[in-house]
Design a protein around this motif. Sequence first.
Motif, PDB file in Angstrom:
ATOM      1  N   PRO A 215      45.562  19.296  32.292  1.00 54.14           N
ATOM      2  CA  PRO A 215      44.770  19.616  33.464  1.00 54.14           C
ATOM      3  C   PRO A 215      43.435  20.231  33.055  1.00 54.14           C
ATOM      4  N   ASP A 216      42.427  19.951  33.822  1.00 50.80           N
ATOM      5  CA  ASP A 216      41.089  20.419  33.504  1.00 50.80           C
ATOM      6  C   ASP A 216      40.868  21.794  34.126  1.00 50.80           C
ATOM      7  N   HIS A 217      40.678  22.800  33.284  1.00 47.47           N
ATOM      8  CA  HIS A 217      40.495  24.143  33.821  1.00 47.47           C
ATOM      9  C   HIS A 217      39.032  24.505  33.939  1.00 47.47           C
ATOM     10  N   SER A 218      38.156  23.601  33.481  1.00 41.94           N
ATOM     11  CA  SER A 218      36.743  23.955  33.451  1.00 41.94           C
ATOM     12  C   SER A 218      36.141  24.028  34.854  1.00 41.94           C
ATOM     13  N   ASP A 219      36.666  23.231  35.770  1.00 46.88           N
ATOM     14  CA  ASP A 219      36.084  23.190  37.100  1.00 46.88           C
ATOM     15  C   ASP A 219      37.050  23.816  38.098  1.00 46.88           C
ATOM     16  N   LYS A 220      36.738  25.018  38.518  1.00 43.46           N
ATOM     17  CA  LYS A 220      37.663  25.733  39.400  1.00 43.46           C
ATOM     18  C   LYS A 220      37.864  25.027  40.733  1.00 43.46           C
ATOM     19  N   ASN A 221      36.843  24.283  41.142  1.00 40.90           N
ATOM     20  CA  ASN A 221      36.946  23.629  42.441  1.00 40.90           C
ATOM     21  C   ASN A 221      37.453  22.203  42.359  1.00 40.90           C
ATOM     22  N   ALA A 222      37.871  21.790  41.157  1.00 37.59           N
ATOM     23  CA  ALA A 222      38.317  20.405  41.022  1.00 37.59           C
ATOM     24  C   ALA A 222      39.400  20.121  42.062  1.00 37.59           C
ATOM     25  N   THR A 223      39.229  19.049  42.784  1.00 36.95           N
ATOM     26  CA  THR A 223      40.243  18.721  43.773  1.00 36.95           C
ATOM     27  C   THR A 223      41.401  18.031  43.073  1.00 36.95           C
ATOM     28  N   ALA A 224      42.475  17.833  43.801  1.00 42.33           N
ATOM     29  CA  ALA A 224      43.697  17.264  43.237  1.00 42.33           C
ATOM     30  C   ALA A 224      44.194  18.091  42.066  1.00 42.33           C
ATOM     31  N   ALA A 225      43.822  19.362  42.046  1.00 41.75           N
ATOM     32  CA  ALA A 225      44.322  20.232  40.993  1.00 41.75           C
ATOM     33  C   ALA A 225      45.823  20.399  41.175  1.00 41.75           C
ATOM     34  N   ILE A 226      46.517  20.579  40.062  1.00 44.68           N
ATOM     35  CA  ILE A 226      47.966  20.727  40.142  1.00 44.68           C
ATOM     36  C   ILE A 226      48.316  22.162  39.803  1.00 44.68           C
ATOM     37  N   GLU A 227      49.080  22.788  40.612  1.00 49.07           N
ATOM     38  CA  GLU A 227      49.484  24.158  40.340  1.00 49.07           C
ATOM     39  C   GLU A 227      50.742  24.399  41.144  1.00 49.07           C
ATOM     40  N   ASP A 228      51.603  25.258  40.636  1.00 50.53           N
ATOM     41  CA  ASP A 228      52.818  25.532  41.373  1.00 50.53           C
ATOM     42  C   ASP A 228      52.528  26.594  42.429  1.00 50.53           C
ATOM     43  N   ARG A 229      51.659  26.267  43.333  1.00 54.57           N
ATOM     44  CA  ARG A 229      51.422  27.168  44.451  1.00 54.57           C
ATOM     45  C   ARG A 229      51.171  26.312  45.677  1.00 54.57           C
ATOM     46  N   LEU A 230      51.341  26.911  46.840  1.00 50.92           N
ATOM     47  CA  LEU A 230      51.268  26.119  48.055  1.00 50.92           C
ATOM     48  C   LEU A 230      49.823  25.794  48.419  1.00 50.92           C
ATOM     49  N   PHE A 231      49.644  24.686  49.077  1.00 55.56           N
ATOM     50  CA  PHE A 231      48.322  24.272  49.559  1.00 55.56           C
ATOM     51  C   PHE A 231      47.280  24.194  48.469  1.00 55.56           C
ATOM     52  N   LYS A 232      47.667  23.718  47.316  1.00 53.49           N
ATOM     53  CA  LYS A 232      46.688  23.599  46.252  1.00 53.49           C
ATOM     54  C   LYS A 232      45.602  22.611  46.678  1.00 53.49           C
ATOM     55  N   THR A 233      46.014  21.558  47.337  1.00 48.98           N
ATOM     56  CA  THR A 233      45.048  20.535  47.718  1.00 48.98           C
ATOM     57  C   THR A 233      44.710  20.658  49.193  1.00 48.98           C
ATOM     58  N   LEU A 234      43.461  20.889  49.499  1.00 51.46           N
ATOM     59  CA  LEU A 234      43.088  20.994  50.909  1.00 51.46           C
ATOM     60  C   LEU A 234      42.203  19.873  51.388  1.00 51.46           C
ATOM     61  N   GLU A 235      41.560  19.215  50.476  1.00 54.17           N
ATOM     62  CA  GLU A 235      40.766  18.075  50.896  1.00 54.17           C
ATOM     63  C   GLU A 235      41.332  16.840  50.219  1.00 54.17           C
ATOM     64  N   THR A 236      41.061  15.711  50.830  1.00 52.12           N
ATOM     65  CA  THR A 236      41.585  14.502  50.221  1.00 52.12           C
ATOM     66  C   THR A 236      40.771  14.167  48.978  1.00 52.12           C
ATOM     67  N   THR A 237      41.440  13.662  47.984  1.00 53.52           N
ATOM     68  CA  THR A 237      40.796  13.216  46.755  1.00 53.52           C
ATOM     69  C   THR A 237      41.188  11.770  46.551  1.00 53.52           C
ATOM     70  N   THR A 238      40.234  10.945  46.221  1.00 57.36           N
ATOM     71  CA  THR A 238      40.548   9.544  46.003  1.00 57.36           C
ATOM     72  C   THR A 238      40.249   9.173  44.565  1.00 57.36           C
ATOM     73  N   ARG A 239      41.191   8.496  43.939  1.00 57.65           N
ATOM     74  CA  ARG A 239      41.009   8.016  42.570  1.00 57.65           C
ATOM     75  C   ARG A 239      41.291   6.527  42.548  1.00 57.65           C
ATOM     76  N   ARG A 240      40.701   5.894  41.535  1.00 54.56           N
ATOM     77  CA  ARG A 240      40.920   4.476  41.393  1.00 54.56           C
ATOM     78  C   ARG A 240      42.052   4.206  40.412  1.00 54.56           C
ATOM     79  N   THR A 241      42.862   3.230  40.736  1.00 49.05           N
ATOM     80  CA  THR A 241      43.880   2.819  39.777  1.00 49.05           C
ATOM     81  C   THR A 241      43.977   1.293  39.805  1.00 49.05           C
ATOM     82  N   THR A 242      44.730   0.728  38.886  1.00 52.82           N
ATOM     83  CA  THR A 242      44.880  -0.726  38.846  1.00 52.82           C
ATOM     84  C   THR A 242      46.369  -1.034  38.811  1.00 52.82           C
TER      85      THR A 242
END
Length: 430
Positions: A215-242
């Motif tokens: 996980p990237d700790h450099s950007d505190k506001n990075a969305t889709a951050a993973i953490e064992d706490r509630l409501f970590k994600t508040l805005e939608t984050t979109t990533r591309r996959t194939t």
Amino acid sequence: MTDSSTPPALVAKRADSAPVETDEITALVSAAGYEVVGEVTQTRAEDPGTYLGAGKVEELTDDAADTGARLVVVDDELTPGQTKQLRDALPDEPRLYDRYRLILEIFGEQASTKPAQLQVELARLKYELPRIKAESDPQRMNVMLETGTRVHDAEKRIRELERKLDELPSPAERFRERRREQGFDLVTIAGYTNAGKSTLLHRLADELNLSSAEPDHSDKNATAAIEDRLFKTLETTTRRTTIDGRPVLVTDTVGFVQELPHWLVKSFSDTLSEAAAADVVVLVADGSDPLSDLRSKLRVSLDVLSSQGVEPESVIVALNKIDLLDEDEREGRLEAVSELAPMPIPISVTNDTNVDQLTDVVYERLPTATADLTMPNCSDAMSVVSWLHDRVTVERVDYADGTVSATIRGRPSVVERAKAKANEVSATDT
Ligand SMILES: Nc1nc2c(ncn2[C@@H]2O[C@H](COP(=O)(O)OP(=O)(O)OP(=O)(O)O)[C@@H](O)[C@H]2O)c(=O)[nH]1
Ligand SMILES: [Mg+2]
């Protein structure tokens, strides 16, 4: 997660019968940045005045003095009248929140985009307005006047915020727009907070195949951050996959929470409307939840999705964290979940168990057309072939007798464009 600089808080909870379960409210309080240092529980009927009754209020007052608590949280929705009476009965120092004021606090801290901030502010004002009104005391004229001004200001700001939010383009619209332009398939990940949605998004996203999975700790506001706490994600984050050659946009959404009141869900319905715009919704459930929680959360999630216009056929339930279950528990949970949604897929994102199987099922549910294309073998045909590889599943390409032929599967609109491109090459090559 707590340290000496974390402000102390007390929780108070009543239930109709023992035991009084405080795990969830404790998790919510720590998500808001406090440490629970004491709790007061009771199993008697709700007090119509202070909700807790005089004895428990006294207990809280003593505990607050002993612990230096800065916040008291009552795990329920307090009426405006109860808020006022309890506020008056408790000492001035700790702030008083009910469950929903606490959730709004967490949302407020996490909101980092403009629309999310406006939505949180609006939800908070709507929550506060009836409580400001309840503070008016007819015996004291100056308080009345002061309250009157605060009511007026709040109402004015509510209208202003509603206007501002109306003017913002909805994320669902932007999402559909992108789909139209680029022919992407759209997948939304939904589910309760802490189920592992962001973890799954990271696992699926293309970018992560290139860099390390740390996980990237450099950007505190990075969305889709993973953490064992509630409501970590508040805005939608979109990533591309194939998936099998098809470009897919995967969107991570705000987690649901138990007993989230309707008005609060509504203020975040934008994130849910992305689910309605998607081709497939992966509903992630936390398989390590107690069975009854798992059932009730799943039931609520399916209801919320269906109220947003999501067709049941486009929902795939992923039962996550099966690494925490033994064989019997796994079977029991799968069976229970099957009663609510057909064919749940047991996965463990962190152990990489069955994630490929999940993407296979997602692929099967995407809208699909097939076509056989034939073009003269020339450089234009080569660029069409490479265009195909970026956008559809290329099942076969053959080069023979000066022609190129290919069988493709993909999004119907993209397959149409592919046919048109192949025809163009055939027409210009004479
Ligand atoms: N044991 C186990 N833990 C997992 C698994 N998947 C995710 N987790 C953990 O569960 C916690 C929550 O994961 P997130 O991905 O942040 O959950 P989320 O659903 O995005 O949560 P919100 O953003 O709060 O809605 C993290 O500590 C993850 O490491 C899994 O397969 N097994
Ligand atoms: Mg998340």
